[in-house]
Design an enzyme around this catalytic site. Structure first.
Site, PDB file in Angstrom:
ATOM      1  N   ASP A  35       0.823  -1.211   0.000  1.00  0.00           N
ATOM      2  CA  ASP A  35       0.000   0.000   0.000  1.00  0.00           C
ATOM      3  C   ASP A  35       0.857   1.261   0.000  1.00  0.00           C
ATOM      4  O   ASP A  35       1.772   1.405   0.814  1.00  0.00           O
ATOM      5  CB  ASP A  35      -0.905   0.035   1.236  1.00  0.00           C
ATOM      6  CG  ASP A  35      -2.014  -0.999   1.161  1.00  0.00           C
ATOM      7  OD1 ASP A  35      -2.670  -1.094   0.111  1.00  0.00           O
ATOM      8  OD2 ASP A  35      -2.235  -1.713   2.161  1.00  0.00           O
ATOM      9  N   ASP A 178     -10.449  -6.365  -0.710  1.00  0.00           N
ATOM     10  CA  ASP A 178      -9.424  -5.761   0.150  1.00  0.00           C
ATOM     11  C   ASP A 178     -10.117  -5.002   1.277  1.00  0.00           C
ATOM     12  O   ASP A 178     -11.034  -4.231   1.041  1.00  0.00           O
ATOM     13  CB  ASP A 178      -8.597  -4.804  -0.712  1.00  0.00           C
ATOM     14  CG  ASP A 178      -7.461  -4.130   0.027  1.00  0.00           C
ATOM     15  OD1 ASP A 178      -7.314  -4.344   1.243  1.00  0.00           O
ATOM     16  OD2 ASP A 178      -6.735  -3.368  -0.627  1.00  0.00           O
TER      17      ASP A 178
END
Length: 223
Positions: A35, A178
């Protein structure tokens, strides 16, 4: 559809990255979720792009790069050299240049992808679906924060995206989920067409649990 596990490396022990990567290799995971946040689209920062070359030096596992910043075109000079052989997803909510960015990622040897928050309609994907290898569906909003319960709206969203890929002749494309993905969430979304799962503290990174064993358990649970 092949089940693909994508552990979120930000949930691992970052002070022992080499050992953490070794465990993921032992677990035979398919991707390493990475991320990138800078507070322009999320409320926190995480992880520096410069870590990606360090990861690639010690493993052949592809990196699943999730770019959560406003106007990702601002960092293309940094991002494109990191793209080769990796998935790179940008949020449709963050840019008017999505098609151009997707083309540039592809030209750089990457596998372009798009991500969207739970309240963003799948209609925003219509023109992009034929050009991407993956759609990442966030079960809530991008970044660290509360997740939306897995309700009928989100399950229908997974189903719609899978159908969009199928209708476009992209049957090998990936539908990823996610955000607080538990074993139950993975199973319910798998039944609707998801086949990649970003895994964190709700599934494999749990106190007292082995990452290797949890990955194996999840594969068995889904099958």
């Amino acid at each position: 559809m092949k089940i693909m596990l994508s552990p979120s490396i930000m949930c691992a022990d970052l002070l022992n990255m080499g050992e953490q990567i070794r465990l993921l290799e032992e677990a035979k995971v398919d991707l390493i979720h990475f991320d990138i946040m800078d507070t322009t689209f999320t409320t926190t920062t995480m992880l520096p792009p410069m870590m990606i070359p360090a990861i690639k030096k010690i493993t052949d596992i592809p990196v699943d790069i999730h770019v959560m910043i406003d106007k990702p075109e601002r960092i293309l000079d940094t991002l494109l050299p990191l793209s080769k052989g990796n998935y790179v997803s940008i949020h449709v909510e963050t840019t008017k240049e999505a098609e151009s960015i997707i083309q540039q990622i592809r030209s750089a040897g990457g596998k372009p992808a798009v991500a969207l928050n739970s309240a963003t309609p799948v209609s925003t994907l219509e023109e992009l679906i034929p050009h991407v290898d993956m759609v990442n569906l966030i079960l809530g909003n991008a970044g660290i924060g509360p997740r939306q319960p897995l309700d009928d709206q989100l399950l229908k969203k997974v189903e719609k995206v899978r159908k969009m890929f199928d209708d476009a002749g992209c049957r090998d494309a990936i539908v990823e989920v996610d955000g607080g993905v538990s074993f139950e969430t993975a199973h319910r979304t798998w039944q609707k067409g998801a086949n990649a799962f970003v895994l964190g503290t709700s599934s494999i990174y749990m106190q007292g649990k082995s990452v290797v064993e949890q990955c194996a358990n999840l594969r068995k649970y889904l099958q």
